[in-house]
Scaffold this active site. Structure first.
Site, PDB file in Angstrom:
ATOM      1  N   GLY A 230       0.833  -1.195   0.000  1.00 35.39           N
ATOM      2  CA  GLY A 230       0.000   0.000   0.000  1.00 35.39           C
ATOM      3  C   GLY A 230       0.863   1.239   0.000  1.00 35.39           C
ATOM      4  O   GLY A 230       1.996   1.215  -0.486  1.00 35.39           O
ATOM      5  N   SER A 231       0.336   2.309   0.569  1.00 35.54           N
ATOM      6  CA  SER A 231       1.026   3.589   0.455  1.00 35.54           C
ATOM      7  C   SER A 231       2.138   3.716   1.490  1.00 35.54           C
ATOM      8  O   SER A 231       2.125   3.061   2.543  1.00 35.54           O
ATOM      9  CB  SER A 231       0.030   4.737   0.579  1.00 35.54           C
ATOM     10  OG  SER A 231      -0.569   4.695   1.846  1.00 35.54           O
ATOM     11  N   GLU A 250       5.576  -3.366   0.827  1.00 38.11           N
ATOM     12  CA  GLU A 250       5.647  -3.119  -0.627  1.00 38.11           C
ATOM     13  C   GLU A 250       4.920  -1.801  -0.865  1.00 38.11           C
ATOM     14  O   GLU A 250       3.682  -1.767  -0.874  1.00 38.11           O
ATOM     15  CB  GLU A 250       4.951  -4.256  -1.384  1.00 38.11           C
ATOM     16  CG  GLU A 250       5.599  -5.622  -1.217  1.00 38.11           C
ATOM     17  CD  GLU A 250       6.803  -5.823  -2.121  1.00 38.11           C
ATOM     18  OE1 GLU A 250       7.006  -5.017  -3.044  1.00 38.11           O
ATOM     19  OE2 GLU A 250       7.542  -6.787  -1.908  1.00 38.11           O
ATOM     20  N   LEU A 251       5.686  -0.712  -1.026  1.00 37.33           N
ATOM     21  CA  LEU A 251       5.076   0.619  -1.017  1.00 37.33           C
ATOM     22  C   LEU A 251       5.193   1.288  -2.392  1.00 37.33           C
ATOM     23  O   LEU A 251       5.373   0.619  -3.397  1.00 37.33           O
ATOM     24  CB  LEU A 251       5.713   1.454   0.100  1.00 37.33           C
ATOM     25  CG  LEU A 251       5.747   0.748   1.474  1.00 37.33           C
ATOM     26  CD1 LEU A 251       6.460   1.593   2.510  1.00 37.33           C
ATOM     27  CD2 LEU A 251       4.350   0.381   1.951  1.00 37.33           C
ATOM     28  N   CYS A 284       2.356   0.932  -8.791  1.00 38.46           N
ATOM     29  CA  CYS A 284       3.512   1.419  -8.017  1.00 38.46           C
ATOM     30  C   CYS A 284       4.752   1.590  -8.896  1.00 38.46           C
ATOM     31  O   CYS A 284       5.664   2.325  -8.535  1.00 38.46           O
ATOM     32  CB  CYS A 284       3.805   0.468  -6.868  1.00 38.46           C
ATOM     33  SG  CYS A 284       3.947  -1.235  -7.406  1.00 38.46           S
TER      34      CYS A 284
HETATM   35  P1  NAD Z   1      -3.365   2.568   1.231  1.00 34.33           P
HETATM   36  O1  NAD Z   1      -2.102   2.633   1.994  1.00 34.33           O
HETATM   37  O2  NAD Z   1      -4.330   3.688   1.355  1.00 34.33           O
HETATM   38  O3  NAD Z   1      -4.177   1.251   1.647  1.00 34.33           O
HETATM   39  C1  NAD Z   1      -3.576  -0.034   1.581  1.00 34.33           C
HETATM   40  C2  NAD Z   1      -4.291  -0.955   2.537  1.00 34.33           C
HETATM   41  O4  NAD Z   1      -4.068  -0.501   3.879  1.00 34.33           O
HETATM   42  C3  NAD Z   1      -5.807  -0.989   2.359  1.00 34.33           C
HETATM   43  O5  NAD Z   1      -6.266  -2.287   2.637  1.00 34.33           O
HETATM   44  C4  NAD Z   1      -6.282  -0.016   3.414  1.00 34.33           C
HETATM   45  O6  NAD Z   1      -7.628  -0.253   3.813  1.00 34.33           O
HETATM   46  C5  NAD Z   1      -5.309  -0.331   4.538  1.00 34.33           C
HETATM   47  N1  NAD Z   1      -5.117   0.728   5.533  1.00 34.33           N
HETATM   48  C6  NAD Z   1      -5.101   2.066   5.335  1.00 34.33           C
HETATM   49  N2  NAD Z   1      -4.841   2.697   6.502  1.00 34.33           N
HETATM   50  C7  NAD Z   1      -4.670   1.721   7.442  1.00 34.33           C
HETATM   51  C8  NAD Z   1      -4.371   1.731   8.829  1.00 34.33           C
HETATM   52  N3  NAD Z   1      -4.165   2.861   9.480  1.00 34.33           N
HETATM   53  N4  NAD Z   1      -4.287   0.543   9.487  1.00 34.33           N
HETATM   54  C9  NAD Z   1      -4.444  -0.624   8.818  1.00 34.33           C
HETATM   55  N5  NAD Z   1      -4.732  -0.688   7.499  1.00 34.33           N
HETATM   56  C10 NAD Z   1      -4.843   0.466   6.817  1.00 34.33           C
HETATM   57  O7  NAD Z   1      -2.969   2.302  -0.298  1.00 34.33           O
HETATM   58  P2  NAD Z   1      -3.924   2.224  -1.568  1.00 34.33           P
HETATM   59  O8  NAD Z   1      -4.373   3.603  -1.902  1.00 34.33           O
HETATM   60  O9  NAD Z   1      -4.936   1.147  -1.419  1.00 34.33           O
HETATM   61  O10 NAD Z   1      -2.896   1.694  -2.671  1.00 34.33           O
HETATM   62  C11 NAD Z   1      -2.057   2.530  -3.378  1.00 34.33           C
HETATM   63  C12 NAD Z   1      -0.648   2.495  -2.838  1.00 34.33           C
HETATM   64  O11 NAD Z   1      -0.154   1.175  -2.821  1.00 34.33           O
HETATM   65  C13 NAD Z   1       0.316   3.284  -3.706  1.00 34.33           C
HETATM   66  O12 NAD Z   1       1.192   4.013  -2.893  1.00 34.33           O
HETATM   67  C14 NAD Z   1       1.061   2.198  -4.455  1.00 34.33           C
HETATM   68  O13 NAD Z   1       2.334   2.574  -4.922  1.00 34.33           O
HETATM   69  C15 NAD Z   1       1.138   1.138  -3.431  1.00 34.33           C
HETATM   70  N6  NAD Z   1       1.376  -0.160  -4.062  1.00 34.33           N
HETATM   71  C16 NAD Z   1       2.611  -0.746  -3.943  1.00 34.33           C
HETATM   72  C17 NAD Z   1       2.867  -1.962  -4.597  1.00 34.33           C
HETATM   73  C18 NAD Z   1       4.190  -2.657  -4.487  1.00 34.33           C
HETATM   74  O14 NAD Z   1       4.249  -3.841  -4.796  1.00 34.33           O
HETATM   75  N7  NAD Z   1       5.258  -1.991  -4.089  1.00 34.33           N
HETATM   76  C19 NAD Z   1       1.878  -2.542  -5.367  1.00 34.33           C
HETATM   77  C20 NAD Z   1       0.652  -1.906  -5.467  1.00 34.33           C
HETATM   78  C21 NAD Z   1       0.406  -0.722  -4.814  1.00 34.33           C
END
Ligand code: NAD
Length: 476
Positions: A230-231, A250-251, A284
């Site tokens: 995620g982010s 994995e960000l 990403c």
């Molecule tokens: P996000 O961080 O908003 O959410 C990711 C996950 O975390 C979701 O399931 C969300 O509900 C959960 N989440 C959010 N806040 C939380 C908290 N405080 N506690 C627990 N869980 C929480 O990310 P997104 O908008 O869904 O995805 C986009 C991001 O993911 C981008 O930054 C992208 O680059 C990254 N990403 C990275 C890869 C990689 O392999 N490096 C692959 C895909 C996406």
């Protein structure tokens, strides 16, 4: 369209539907498409307890049975591929062609995991490196780490779930997965197919969850590993709360792509346009910064603009659509604001630059000060910036000048330059002859710096979900 009105969640291998508190939107039409349950703390507590109890049975599951579970999934994904693709198209606004591509990758990931599940190898090693160890022999093997916590993002609702679930099944770890609240259906369909298998009770739970329940998933010490995709901000904040768990993050990124002199520019332009704009740049490793040798700068920019003008933007269900909506209207507005800010700072709009509701036109900017967010932050939208360079060393320095480090793409055929890039780029992967967005699902994949820690890619995730256990034998 095969979207149902409700989808159950999965607690200890069983479908549950206590309530349907979470609305999942059709991202293009911005209307409710379906409803799913939203786990609270008490449900999450049950899921973690069940995973904890299943750890022994999962660790003892023979590899042929783990492989059979993974093969079952492969077969069912193949049978239900169109339904899976349509679900992605609706819940993520992902163009139908890309959605079908993601289902293919889901199948690849599970297929590779099925193969790898019977290859959990160890080593026999001589221990007699000094007289005190004479007569001692050593061996080591890998054992599953135990119950795992998985949290996944919205942009690849199937394949990024697969990158955690399939390795866990391959090594014998029970898991609790919290999929993205914006796109939970893909994960729940994986749960439906897993519930057809004879996995030990408690082997898996898949629960969209509220914040308190997600917190428990991160902090509970019965879970031995947290794998988060995620982010950047969320990922690093969760690591700080994860206690004694092993953590994989994995960000995000703002990937660079270098076009050197002597490149086939038609080929590079075609790949860059794909890498920058497929699934609206919400990847990403989307191409964000295009660095072009000054001698071919004008010609490359012209080719990029020609190709961008041909991209079809609109309804992700449309066969010809290449760029669909951004995930939410506020993300589209955010990107529009970043573009406006860059323009005020002197950026020139070479293509796009406008927003129509949730659709942002594929945008190419030049002359952008590097402090602007479209350069320095993760854009996560259909936008790329171009900049010229005079020497290959300068290009490498520009590409490295980032808080992130996932992958870099380089168009060059010069072996000296290739080796220099491999030695000096601060990234998880250097892709030669293609864009940074290139990936197949068994290669090691992940980042450095703000982009995370640890690696996925089936075999590498499997290693991360195990511990090494020694056997030392004194035979004298
Ligand atoms: P996000 O961080 O908003 O959410 C990711 C996950 O975390 C979701 O399931 C969300 O509900 C959960 N989440 C959010 N806040 C939380 C908290 N405080 N506690 C627990 N869980 C929480 O990310 P997104 O908008 O869904 O995805 C986009 C991001 O993911 C981008 O930054 C992208 O680059 C990254 N990403 C990275 C890869 C990689 O392999 N490096 C692959 C895909 C996406």
């Amino acid at each position: 369209m095969s979207i149902r009105s409700e989808y159950p969640a999965y607690l200890a291998n069983q479908p549950i539907s206590p309530n349907f508190d979470l609305n999942v939107e059709d991202k293009f039409r911005q209307s409710v498409a379906t409803k799913v349950p939203l786990a609270d703390v008490s449900l999450m507590e049950k899921a973690i307890a069940a995973a904890d109890q299943a750890a022994q049975a999962m660790a003892e599951l023979p590899s042929y049975r783990r492989q059979a579970v993974l093969n079952h999934c492969v077969q069912r994904f193949e049978q239900r591929s169109e339904e899976l693709a349509e679900a992605l198209c609706v819940e993520a606004g992902k163009p139908i062609g890309d959605s079908r591509g993601e289902v293919t990758r889901l199948i690849d990931t599970f297929r590779v995991a099925a193969e790898e599940s019977t290859r959990m190898l160890g080593e026999v090693m001589p221990l007699d490196i000094s007289s005190r160890a004479e007569g001692y022999r050593g061996m080591w093997k890998r054992v599953p780490i135990g119950p795992c916590a998985f949290i996944t993002p919205f942009n690849f609702p199937l394949n990024l779930v697969a990158h955690k679930v399939a390795p866990a099944l391959a090594v014998g770890c029970p898991f609790v997965l919290k999929p993205a609240s914006k796109t939970p259906i893909g994960a729940l369909l994986v749960g439906e197919i897993l519930s057809e298998t004879d996995l030990p009770e408690g082997a898996f739970s898949i629960l969209p969850a509220n914040r308190g329940a997600a917190d428990l998933l991160v902090t509970d010490d019965r879970l031995k590993k947290l794998s988060f995709t995620g982010s950047q901000d969320v990922g690093w904040s969760l690591k700080a709360k994860a206690g004694k768990k092993k953590v994989t993050l994995e960000l995000g990124g703002n990937a660079a792509c270098i076009v050197d002199e002597g490149t086939n520019l038609e080929d590079a332009a075609q790949r860059i346009v794909f890498g920058a704009f497929y699934q609206s740049g919400q990847s990403c490793v989307s191409v964000q910064r295009v660095l072009i040798h000054r001698s071919v700068y004008d010609a490359t920019v012209e080719l990029l603009c020609e190709r961008i003008a041909k991209l079809k933007v609109g309804d992700p269900m449309g066969k010809e659509t290449f760029v669909g909506p951004m995930i939410t209207a506020s993300d589209a507005e955010r990107l529009e604001n970043w573009i406006e800010s860059a323009k005020k700072a002197g950026a020139k709009v070479l293509a796009g630059g406008t927003r129509d509701g949730i659709l942002v036109q594929p945008t190419l900017l030049a002359d952008v000060p590097k402090s602007e967010k479209v350069c320095s932050k993760e854009v996560f939208g259909p936008l790329a910036v171009v900049a010229p360079f005079d020497s290959f060393d300068e290009a490498l320095a520009m590409a490295n000048d980032s808080d992130f480090g996932l992958q870099v793409g380089i168009f060059t055929r010069d072996i000296q330059k290739i080796m220099k890039a491999w030695d000096t780029m601060d990234v998880g992967g250097v892709i030669i002859g293609d864009v940074p967005s290139w990936r197949v699902d068994h290669m090691p994949y992940g980042g450095v710096k703000e982009s995370g820690i640890g690696r996925e890619g089936v075999r590498f995730a499997m290693h991360d979900m195990t511990e090494i256990r020694n056997l030392v034998i004194r035979s004298v």
